[in-house]
Design a protein around this motif. Sequence first.
Motif, PDB file in Angstrom:
ATOM      1  N   UNK A   1      -1.857   6.255   4.066  1.00 27.85           N
ATOM      2  CA  UNK A   1      -3.096   5.702   4.604  1.00 27.85           C
ATOM      3  C   UNK A   1      -2.854   4.262   5.056  1.00 27.85           C
ATOM      4  N   UNK A   2      -3.786   3.729   5.834  1.00 28.16           N
ATOM      5  CA  UNK A   2      -3.669   2.334   6.279  1.00 28.16           C
ATOM      6  C   UNK A   2      -3.623   1.403   5.070  1.00 28.16           C
ATOM      7  N   UNK A   3      -4.460   1.657   4.063  1.00 32.82           N
ATOM      8  CA  UNK A   3      -4.466   0.821   2.860  1.00 32.82           C
ATOM      9  C   UNK A   3      -3.113   0.881   2.143  1.00 32.82           C
ATOM     10  N   UNK A   4      -2.529   2.066   2.048  1.00 29.81           N
ATOM     11  CA  UNK A   4      -1.209   2.186   1.419  1.00 29.81           C
ATOM     12  C   UNK A   4      -0.160   1.413   2.207  1.00 29.81           C
ATOM     13  N   UNK A   5      -0.246   1.454   3.535  1.00 29.03           N
ATOM     14  CA  UNK A   5       0.709   0.710   4.363  1.00 29.03           C
ATOM     15  C   UNK A   5       0.530  -0.798   4.177  1.00 29.03           C
ATOM     16  N   UNK A   6      -0.708  -1.246   4.066  1.00 28.80           N
ATOM     17  CA  UNK A   6      -0.957  -2.663   3.809  1.00 28.80           C
ATOM     18  C   UNK A   6      -0.336  -3.076   2.475  1.00 28.80           C
TER      19      UNK A   6
END
Length: 346
Positions: free
Chosen positions: A164-169
């Motif tokens: 997810x975008x949050x995991x990538x952040x």
Amino acid sequence: MNNTEAPQLDKLEIVKDKFINLISELNDSEFHGFEQFVQSALQEYHGQLHHNHQNEDEDMETEEHDGSFQPVSDVKMMKLGRIIKDLRTRVPVSAEAPGEKTTIPETPEFEGYTEQNTVHVDGFLYSEEDVDDLCDEGKMSRNYCLDCQSRNVAPLNFISHSATVLQLQFLYQVALGDKTKDKVIVDVGSRLGAVVYAGHLFTRARKIIGVEINDWFTKLQQDMIKKYKMDDRIQVMCKDIQTVPELISKEADIVIMNNVFQFFNELPIQQQIWKFIRAETKKKSGLLLVTLPSLQEQLKEAGLSASKLLRGWVKEVKLDYEAGWFQELNEDELEEIKQVHLYKVL
């Protein structure tokens, strides 16, 4: 049938035959006593397995994360958002390639999951809020009918093959923090390209290499990289990682793997690849590995001894998931980032 799988099946059938032969020698009264013994023995054995799995984590060498944090501007987040919107027009909600075959792992984590009650929704392209919107618009359902044309429904299971975008952040801003400048990042199984796009936007890595075995996904990434002018630092190659060992044994400083083998390979192949990954990465002391979920979990799910393989290979860099790196996270979001794990090759 795969040649490495046949001996395992033969052994299982031999054990089953021996067991049947044993119980066939018992009379009714003896069978009742034997049944109780078997149940007790199996419970004890399962308890020992669970205890051993706990010890695997406890025995692993660790070090604390240095607390570094890499900020990302709103402009870069907006660019990532544009890439996501563009990809939504190019791929189905499941983000599966044409003709791609995935299998639901036969592991405790996915017990009860079937083709009928499981939906593939790409976590990079669609957040929980996006899925809610799709359901409200009638484009997707969170439930499936147990009995056709009845109100007897049950929740669907959702599976994603992307971070997810949050995991990538969290992966780039926290876990890798200040460790990417002028480094070479290799993403094993890059699929849509989520890790390589975010790597270009969020870091000053010298080079980001995506390795993808599927030619359709490779072409998709190459098109996106060219369109968004990211080809100055990103390279995507259509290869089986096992055919390019030098990438992870020599060129890479950081290797990223997001649950890359479990849904796409039978157990014997998963085991073969993990042993290859271990052998090649061991050649470069200090190499960083980022995995989603943990190496311990992925090795166990592949039917391997995590404690045996991790010993002498890596140490875990313990991450602080609750240090308030981002805006206040809800429980589901916290569980998302807890899937990210960082290791250093010994």
